[in-house]
Structures are given as C-alpha cells and as structure tokens.
Design an enzyme around this catalytic site. Sequence first.
Site, mmCIF file in Angstrom:
data_model
loop_
_atom_site.group_PDB
_atom_site.id
_atom_site.type_symbol
_atom_site.label_atom_id
_atom_site.label_comp_id
_atom_site.label_asym_id
_atom_site.label_seq_id
_atom_site.Cartn_x
_atom_site.Cartn_y
_atom_site.Cartn_z
ATOM 1 N N LEU A 11 0.827 -1.199 0.000
ATOM 2 C CA LEU A 11 0.000 0.000 0.000
ATOM 3 C C LEU A 11 0.872 1.264 0.000
ATOM 4 O O LEU A 11 0.654 2.193 -0.789
ATOM 5 C CB LEU A 11 -0.898 -0.019 1.250
ATOM 6 C CG LEU A 11 -1.838 1.143 1.445
ATOM 7 C CD1 LEU A 11 -2.875 1.183 0.331
ATOM 8 C CD2 LEU A 11 -2.535 1.032 2.800
ATOM 9 N N ASP A 35 10.122 3.560 13.503
ATOM 10 C CA ASP A 35 9.497 2.348 14.040
ATOM 11 C C ASP A 35 8.212 2.770 14.761
ATOM 12 O O ASP A 35 8.260 3.458 15.783
ATOM 13 C CB ASP A 35 10.487 1.682 15.004
ATOM 14 C CG ASP A 35 9.905 0.465 15.684
ATOM 15 O OD1 ASP A 35 8.710 0.155 15.483
ATOM 16 O OD2 ASP A 35 10.659 -0.182 16.440
ATOM 17 N N ALA A 59 2.063 -2.626 9.215
ATOM 18 C CA ALA A 59 1.243 -3.632 9.897
ATOM 19 C C ALA A 59 2.011 -4.928 10.041
ATOM 20 O O ALA A 59 3.040 -5.140 9.394
ATOM 21 C CB ALA A 59 -0.034 -3.896 9.089
ATOM 22 N N ASP A 101 -11.193 -7.163 6.622
ATOM 23 C CA ASP A 101 -12.523 -7.792 6.705
ATOM 24 C C ASP A 101 -12.501 -8.977 7.671
ATOM 25 O O ASP A 101 -13.547 -9.462 8.090
ATOM 26 C CB ASP A 101 -12.985 -8.260 5.312
ATOM 27 C CG ASP A 101 -12.050 -9.285 4.697
ATOM 28 O OD1 ASP A 101 -10.845 -9.272 5.019
ATOM 29 O OD2 ASP A 101 -12.520 -10.107 3.885
ATOM 30 N N TYR A 124 -4.501 -12.543 14.506
ATOM 31 C CA TYR A 124 -4.349 -11.395 13.597
ATOM 32 C C TYR A 124 -5.616 -10.541 13.595
ATOM 33 O O TYR A 124 -5.561 -9.323 13.758
ATOM 34 C CB TYR A 124 -4.049 -11.911 12.182
ATOM 35 C CG TYR A 124 -4.184 -10.874 11.087
ATOM 36 C CD1 TYR A 124 -3.174 -9.943 10.857
ATOM 37 C CD2 TYR A 124 -5.322 -10.829 10.285
ATOM 38 C CE1 TYR A 124 -3.299 -8.999 9.847
ATOM 39 C CE2 TYR A 124 -5.449 -9.891 9.267
ATOM 40 C CZ TYR A 124 -4.445 -8.977 9.061
ATOM 41 O OH TYR A 124 -4.568 -8.035 8.057
HETATM 42 N N1 LIG Z 1 -2.160 -7.371 2.033
HETATM 43 C C1 LIG Z 1 -3.454 -7.527 2.048
HETATM 44 O O1 LIG Z 1 -4.040 -8.166 1.165
HETATM 45 C C2 LIG Z 1 -4.280 -6.917 3.164
HETATM 46 C C3 LIG Z 1 -5.561 -7.415 3.439
HETATM 47 C C4 LIG Z 1 -6.335 -6.782 4.422
HETATM 48 C C5 LIG Z 1 -5.820 -5.705 5.113
HETATM 49 N N2 LIG Z 1 -4.573 -5.260 4.846
HETATM 50 C C6 LIG Z 1 -4.064 -4.126 5.616
HETATM 51 O O2 LIG Z 1 -3.705 -3.082 4.725
HETATM 52 C C7 LIG Z 1 -2.569 -2.385 5.247
HETATM 53 C C8 LIG Z 1 -1.446 -2.373 4.216
HETATM 54 O O3 LIG Z 1 -1.106 -3.723 3.902
HETATM 55 P P1 LIG Z 1 0.127 -4.076 2.955
HETATM 56 O O4 LIG Z 1 -0.204 -5.359 2.283
HETATM 57 O O5 LIG Z 1 0.527 -2.893 2.162
HETATM 58 O O6 LIG Z 1 1.240 -4.393 4.084
HETATM 59 P P2 LIG Z 1 2.770 -4.803 3.851
HETATM 60 O O7 LIG Z 1 3.075 -4.946 2.397
HETATM 61 O O8 LIG Z 1 3.065 -5.959 4.769
HETATM 62 O O9 LIG Z 1 3.532 -3.521 4.368
HETATM 63 C C9 LIG Z 1 3.686 -3.220 5.718
HETATM 64 C C10 LIG Z 1 4.966 -2.418 5.855
HETATM 65 O O10 LIG Z 1 5.126 -2.058 7.243
HETATM 66 C C11 LIG Z 1 6.512 -2.277 7.566
HETATM 67 N N3 LIG Z 1 6.694 -2.402 9.004
HETATM 68 C C12 LIG Z 1 6.747 -3.546 9.744
HETATM 69 N N4 LIG Z 1 6.994 -3.258 11.023
HETATM 70 C C13 LIG Z 1 7.103 -1.900 11.113
HETATM 71 C C14 LIG Z 1 7.365 -0.993 12.176
HETATM 72 N N5 LIG Z 1 7.562 -1.432 13.431
HETATM 73 N N6 LIG Z 1 7.412 0.331 11.908
HETATM 74 C C15 LIG Z 1 7.230 0.796 10.642
HETATM 75 N N7 LIG Z 1 6.990 -0.018 9.586
HETATM 76 C C16 LIG Z 1 6.932 -1.348 9.823
HETATM 77 C C17 LIG Z 1 6.832 -3.545 6.794
HETATM 78 O O11 LIG Z 1 8.221 -3.770 6.710
HETATM 79 P P3 LIG Z 1 8.719 -5.310 6.532
HETATM 80 O O12 LIG Z 1 8.030 -5.862 5.309
HETATM 81 O O13 LIG Z 1 10.186 -5.181 6.355
HETATM 82 O O14 LIG Z 1 8.313 -6.027 7.786
HETATM 83 C C18 LIG Z 1 6.210 -3.220 5.443
HETATM 84 O O15 LIG Z 1 7.070 -2.424 4.648
HETATM 85 C C19 LIG Z 1 -2.193 -3.092 6.557
HETATM 86 O O16 LIG Z 1 -2.804 -2.473 7.646
HETATM 87 C C20 LIG Z 1 -2.788 -4.477 6.359
HETATM 88 O O17 LIG Z 1 -3.045 -5.150 7.583
HETATM 89 C C21 LIG Z 1 -3.793 -5.840 3.889
#
Ligand SMILES: NC(=O)c1ccc[n+]([C@@H]2O[C@H](COP(=O)([O-])OP(=O)(O)OC[C@H]3O[C@@H](n4cnc5c(N)ncnc54)[C@H](OP(=O)(O)O)[C@@H]3O)[C@@H](O)[C@H]2O)c1
Length: 175
Positions: A11, A35, A59, A101, A124
């Site tokens: 995202l 962080d 996240a 969801d 989660y």
């Molecule tokens: N992916 C999906 O399909 C999905 C579905 C439902 C909801 N969501 C929600 O949508 C949002 C975005 O999801 P996304 O898929 O873009 O997530 P993502 O690709 O996992 O990105 C999360 C980012 O946060 C970083 N991070 C981890 N720990 C951290 C910390 N302590 N401080 C700062 N940054 C940190 C991660 O780094 P590292 O990768 O190095 O750990 C990663 O770059 C999240 O809230 C997720 O729960 C996602």
Amino acid sequence: MILITGANGQLGHDLQKILHAENLEFIATDYKELDITNIDAVREFVKDKNIDLIINCAAYNNVDKAEEEVEMCYKLNAYAPRDLALVAKEIGAEYITYSTDFVFDGSKKTPYTEEDKVSPLSVYSKAKAEGEKLVLEAYDKSFVIRTSWVFGIANNNFNSATRFVMKSYDMLKVA
Ligand SMILES: NC(=O)c1ccc[n+]([C@@H]2O[C@H](COP(=O)([O-])OP(=O)(O)OC[C@H]3O[C@@H](n4cnc5c(N)ncnc54)[C@H](OP(=O)(O)O)[C@@H]3O)[C@@H](O)[C@H]2O)c1
C-alpha cells in the site's frame, strides 16, 4: 505535509506514486526511519514537520505466524496504530489507518456494514479489531479503512503468493 508509515509495503509503495502524481508533499518512512512501535521516536520525528495527515500503512500481516507471535502482532496492529492516533491528536493532524474484513467471522449472508458487530476469529483479526477500537477511542479525527485484499507490486503480494500456489500445484501434478 503527509507522513506515510510502512511506506515500503504494498500500500505504502503505491500510495507514494499517487501522492507524487498529485504533487502532494509527503515524507515516506518504513521501520528503519520510523518504528511505529516506539511512540517516543514517533513524537520526536513529527516535531516541526508541519504534518497534517498521517497515513499508517505499516502492519503485521503474517496471519498464520501471528498465532505464535501474539505479542508482536498486537504491538503492530493494535497498540502502535493507537499510539499514532495519539500523536496525530497531539499535533492536530488527521489520521488514516488500515484494518481488515477478517474482523468479521464471515457467517453473515448479506454484505457487512460499518455497524455490524465484529467477531474476529484469529490472533491477527483480534489484534486488528482491538486496534480499530483503540484508534477510534483515542482520536475522533481517525479514519479506519477495512479492506479484504491489497493488490500491489511491492513486498509479499497477491501475484507472488498465487505464483507460489500455482508452482506448488504444478509440482503436485508432476508428482
Ligand atoms: N495485504 C493484504 O491483502 C491486506 C488485506 C487486508 C488488510 N490489509 C491491511 O492493509 C494495510 C497495508 O497492507 P500491505 O499489504 O501494504 O502491508 P505490507 O506490504 O506488509 O507492508 C507493511 C509495511 O510495514 C513495515 N513495518 C513492519 N513493522 C514496522 C514498524 N515497526 N514500523 C514501521 N513499519 C513497519 C513492513 O516492513 P517489513 O516488510 O520489512 O516487515 C512493510 O514495509 C495493513 O494495515 C494491512 O493489515 C492488507
């Protein structure tokens, strides 16, 4: 000025492209720069930067591993989003964070609405549901966006996950 946290994720990566295209000023951070589990560091970071919107894209997203890493999951998906809301309130910025969801158990036969009661089943989803509650209690200028999938090219994405599944399926077929 917009502050993005977790900017290297799916995202965050695409959000940067959109903000750039819209000529909007932003600061992109991931855990190396900021962080989000360290509220003092966040407070220090936002100082004198005229942040008027915080978008939390960070996240803990490993749904299966969360069953073991309970503390880490709550830290990132419940308490850190709340702390970001508190900091946003302190500096008078609006705040957006993301949920899932999975806060619902999926048993409803018609589409879910914002008014439906959450019923999370996994660690989660329980942490995400707790995060939503804490954020909305902490700051009334918070927006919680519940999404079911994020599609992007960064990090572990839908494409790489399905490619892995397809590969495993092919291996099964060969075997
Ligand atoms: N992916 C999906 O399909 C999905 C579905 C439902 C909801 N969501 C929600 O949508 C949002 C975005 O999801 P996304 O898929 O873009 O997530 P993502 O690709 O996992 O990105 C999360 C980012 O946060 C970083 N991070 C981890 N720990 C951290 C910390 N302590 N401080 C700062 N940054 C940190 C991660 O780094 P590292 O990768 O190095 O750990 C990663 O770059 C999240 O809230 C997720 O729960 C996602």
